[in-house]
Design a protein around this motif. Structure first.
Motif, PDB file in Angstrom:
ATOM      1  N   GLU A  59      -0.997   1.566  -9.401  1.00  0.00           N
ATOM      2  CA  GLU A  59      -1.475   2.787  -8.968  1.00  0.00           C
ATOM      3  C   GLU A  59      -2.135   2.660  -7.558  1.00  0.00           C
ATOM      4  O   GLU A  59      -2.805   1.877  -7.249  1.00  0.00           O
ATOM      5  N   ALA A  60      -1.280   3.476  -6.503  1.00  0.00           N
ATOM      6  CA  ALA A  60      -1.878   3.615  -5.171  1.00  0.00           C
ATOM      7  C   ALA A  60      -2.155   2.102  -4.468  1.00  0.00           C
ATOM      8  O   ALA A  60      -3.178   1.929  -3.877  1.00  0.00           O
ATOM      9  N   SER A  61      -1.395   1.317  -4.751  1.00  0.00           N
ATOM     10  CA  SER A  61      -1.349  -0.071  -4.193  1.00  0.00           C
ATOM     11  C   SER A  61      -1.222  -0.365  -2.683  1.00  0.00           C
ATOM     12  O   SER A  61      -0.077  -0.615  -2.363  1.00  0.00           O
ATOM     13  N   GLY A  62      -2.236  -0.346  -2.068  1.00  0.00           N
ATOM     14  CA  GLY A  62      -2.314  -0.850  -0.520  1.00  0.00           C
ATOM     15  C   GLY A  62      -1.542  -0.112   0.224  1.00  0.00           C
ATOM     16  O   GLY A  62      -0.631   0.826  -0.077  1.00  0.00           O
ATOM     17  N   LYS A  63      -1.174  -0.868   1.555  1.00  0.00           N
ATOM     18  CA  LYS A  63      -0.488  -0.424   2.516  1.00  0.00           C
ATOM     19  C   LYS A  63       0.145  -1.549   3.450  1.00  0.00           C
ATOM     20  O   LYS A  63      -0.468  -2.539   3.730  1.00  0.00           O
ATOM     21  N   MET A  64       1.115  -1.508   3.872  1.00  0.00           N
ATOM     22  CA  MET A  64       1.898  -2.290   4.774  1.00  0.00           C
ATOM     23  C   MET A  64       2.111  -1.372   6.269  1.00  0.00           C
ATOM     24  O   MET A  64       2.347  -0.452   6.282  1.00  0.00           O
ATOM     25  N   ARG A  65       1.483  -2.250   7.344  1.00  0.00           N
ATOM     26  CA  ARG A  65       1.579  -1.625   8.571  1.00  0.00           C
ATOM     27  C   ARG A  65       2.140  -2.475   9.894  1.00  0.00           C
ATOM     28  O   ARG A  65       2.068  -3.590   9.660  1.00  0.00           O
ATOM     29  N   ASN A  66       3.008  -1.720  10.554  1.00  0.00           N
ATOM     30  CA  ASN A  66       3.679  -2.471  11.878  1.00  0.00           C
ATOM     31  C   ASN A  66       4.198  -4.051  11.433  1.00  0.00           C
ATOM     32  O   ASN A  66       4.070  -5.071  11.973  1.00  0.00           O
ATOM     33  N   CYS A  67       5.189  -3.608  10.350  1.00  0.00           N
ATOM     34  CA  CYS A  67       5.972  -4.985   9.935  1.00  0.00           C
ATOM     35  C   CYS A  67       7.534  -4.666  10.098  1.00  0.00           C
ATOM     36  O   CYS A  67       7.776  -3.576  10.407  1.00  0.00           O
ATOM     37  N   VAL A  68       8.063  -5.604  10.005  1.00  0.00           N
ATOM     38  CA  VAL A  68       9.437  -5.861  10.134  1.00  0.00           C
ATOM     39  C   VAL A  68       9.951  -6.506   8.894  1.00  0.00           C
ATOM     40  O   VAL A  68       9.342  -7.401   8.381  1.00  0.00           O
ATOM     41  N   VAL A  69      11.159  -5.747   8.226  1.00  0.00           N
ATOM     42  CA  VAL A  69      11.448  -6.718   6.971  1.00  0.00           C
ATOM     43  C   VAL A  69      13.001  -6.464   7.041  1.00  0.00           C
ATOM     44  O   VAL A  69      13.629  -5.280   7.381  1.00  0.00           O
ATOM     45  N   THR A  70      13.462  -7.687   6.987  1.00  0.00           N
ATOM     46  CA  THR A  70      14.915  -7.909   7.403  1.00  0.00           C
ATOM     47  C   THR A  70      15.441  -9.069   6.643  1.00  0.00           C
ATOM     48  O   THR A  70      15.020 -10.067   6.318  1.00  0.00           O
ATOM     49  N   GLY A  71      16.966  -8.895   6.517  1.00  0.00           N
ATOM     50  CA  GLY A  71      17.388 -10.220   5.488  1.00  0.00           C
ATOM     51  C   GLY A  71      17.380 -10.252   4.228  1.00  0.00           C
ATOM     52  O   GLY A  71      17.466 -11.420   3.738  1.00  0.00           O
ATOM     53  N   VAL A  72      16.651  -9.059   3.683  1.00  0.00           N
ATOM     54  CA  VAL A  72      16.477  -9.511   2.115  1.00  0.00           C
ATOM     55  C   VAL A  72      17.619  -8.877   1.371  1.00  0.00           C
ATOM     56  O   VAL A  72      18.245  -7.884   1.681  1.00  0.00           O
ATOM     57  N   SER A  73      17.947  -9.531   0.295  1.00  0.00           N
ATOM     58  CA  SER A  73      19.049  -9.288  -0.311  1.00  0.00           C
ATOM     59  C   SER A  73      19.229  -8.238  -1.368  1.00  0.00           C
ATOM     60  O   SER A  73      19.971  -7.501  -1.713  1.00  0.00           O
ATOM     61  N   GLY A  74      17.863  -7.900  -1.770  1.00  0.00           N
ATOM     62  CA  GLY A  74      17.573  -6.835  -2.776  1.00  0.00           C
ATOM     63  C   GLY A  74      16.780  -5.834  -2.097  1.00  0.00           C
ATOM     64  O   GLY A  74      17.128  -5.207  -1.200  1.00  0.00           O
ATOM     65  N   ASN A  75      15.574  -5.367  -2.781  1.00  0.00           N
ATOM     66  CA  ASN A  75      14.854  -4.373  -2.319  1.00  0.00           C
ATOM     67  C   ASN A  75      13.929  -4.693  -1.228  1.00  0.00           C
ATOM     68  O   ASN A  75      13.163  -5.865  -1.400  1.00  0.00           O
ATOM     69  N   ALA A  76      14.236  -4.341  -0.019  1.00  0.00           N
ATOM     70  CA  ALA A  76      13.225  -4.689   1.331  1.00  0.00           C
ATOM     71  C   ALA A  76      11.957  -4.322   0.982  1.00  0.00           C
ATOM     72  O   ALA A  76      10.859  -5.051   1.055  1.00  0.00           O
ATOM     73  N   VAL A  77      11.473  -2.960   0.598  1.00  0.00           N
ATOM     74  CA  VAL A  77      10.450  -2.545   0.203  1.00  0.00           C
ATOM     75  C   VAL A  77      10.366  -1.728  -0.945  1.00  0.00           C
ATOM     76  O   VAL A  77      10.947  -0.866  -1.165  1.00  0.00           O
ATOM     77  N   PHE A  78       9.657  -2.233  -1.940  1.00  0.00           N
ATOM     78  CA  PHE A  78       9.799  -1.710  -3.287  1.00  0.00           C
ATOM     79  C   PHE A  78       8.581  -0.867  -3.662  1.00  0.00           C
ATOM     80  O   PHE A  78       7.421  -1.709  -3.651  1.00  0.00           O
ATOM     81  N   PHE A  79       8.156   0.439  -3.684  1.00  0.00           N
ATOM     82  CA  PHE A  79       7.253   1.295  -4.171  1.00  0.00           C
ATOM     83  C   PHE A  79       7.195   1.242  -5.636  1.00  0.00           C
ATOM     84  O   PHE A  79       8.023   2.041  -6.185  1.00  0.00           O
ATOM     85  N   ASN A  80       6.349   0.334  -6.428  1.00  0.00           N
ATOM     86  CA  ASN A  80       6.335   0.490  -7.791  1.00  0.00           C
ATOM     87  C   ASN A  80       4.992   1.078  -8.404  1.00  0.00           C
ATOM     88  O   ASN A  80       3.977   0.532  -8.339  1.00  0.00           O
TER      89      ASN A  80
END
Length: 177
Positions: free
Chosen positions: A76-97
């Motif tokens: 629930e409401a788990s944190g934050k990511m700022r000013n990042c790059v996500v690349t070359g990930v085979s599955g979910n790059a960013v997963f909001f669960n």
């Protein structure tokens, strides 16, 4: 411990297991995403690179690459990511669960760029993102989440793996404060 700030020097950090952020800490690179890389080693190993499960945790200024999964917000409401790059990930790059938010990030060349699941009444909006060139840019499942000022068209990067923006980029001045 909670409320600490963990500063990370520039470098490429090859993971052998998931980086789990379970406390209310700030994990921040000193030099920014261009110089501080978390590498999951895919396809040699199939791991999730980062898991954030504390609502007050902040993950800032990293490139996350080559994971079976990129960054997962878990809880629930788990944190934050700022000013990042996500690349070359085979599955979910960013997963909001069940929660989490991403701000001012570049999410390119992945399987699924953003995946949101079971957000209930919604989540914090994803803000000022470039989500482009993924097999699927945005996917939701029982989620009511908004991507505010997010660009999904060609962002006009300087080069194939150089994510600086060219002068004619539709991303320039497209974000909000």
């Amino acid at each position: 411990k909670d409320t600490d700030t963990i500063l990370v020097n520039a470098g490429v950090f090859r993971l052998s297991d998931t980086l789990n952020i379970t406390k209310a800490v700030v994990v921040k690179s000193l030099m920014g995403a261009h110089y501080t890389v978390i590498d999951g080693g895919y396809p040699a190993q199939a791991i999730r690179c980062v898991r954030i499960s504390n609502q007050n945790a902040v993950f800032e200024g990293f490139t996350v690459q080559n994971g079976a999964e990129g960054v997962m917000f878990d809880g629930e409401a788990s944190g934050k990511m700022r000013n990042c790059v996500v690349t070359g990930v085979s599955g979910n790059a960013v997963f909001f669960n069940h929660g989490g938010t991403a701000q001012s990030c570049t999410i390119v060349k992945n399987g699924v760029g953003l995946f949101a699941s079971d957000m209930g009444g919604g989540g914090d909006p994803a803000v000022n993102l470039i989500v482009s060139g993924n097999t699927i840019n945005w996917l939701t499942e029982d989620a009511n989440i908004v991507c505010d000022t997010c660009v999904t068209e060609d962002p006009h990067f300087a080069a194939d793996n150089d994510f600086r923006l060219l002068a004619d980029s539709p991303c320039i001045d497209a974000g909000r404060e």
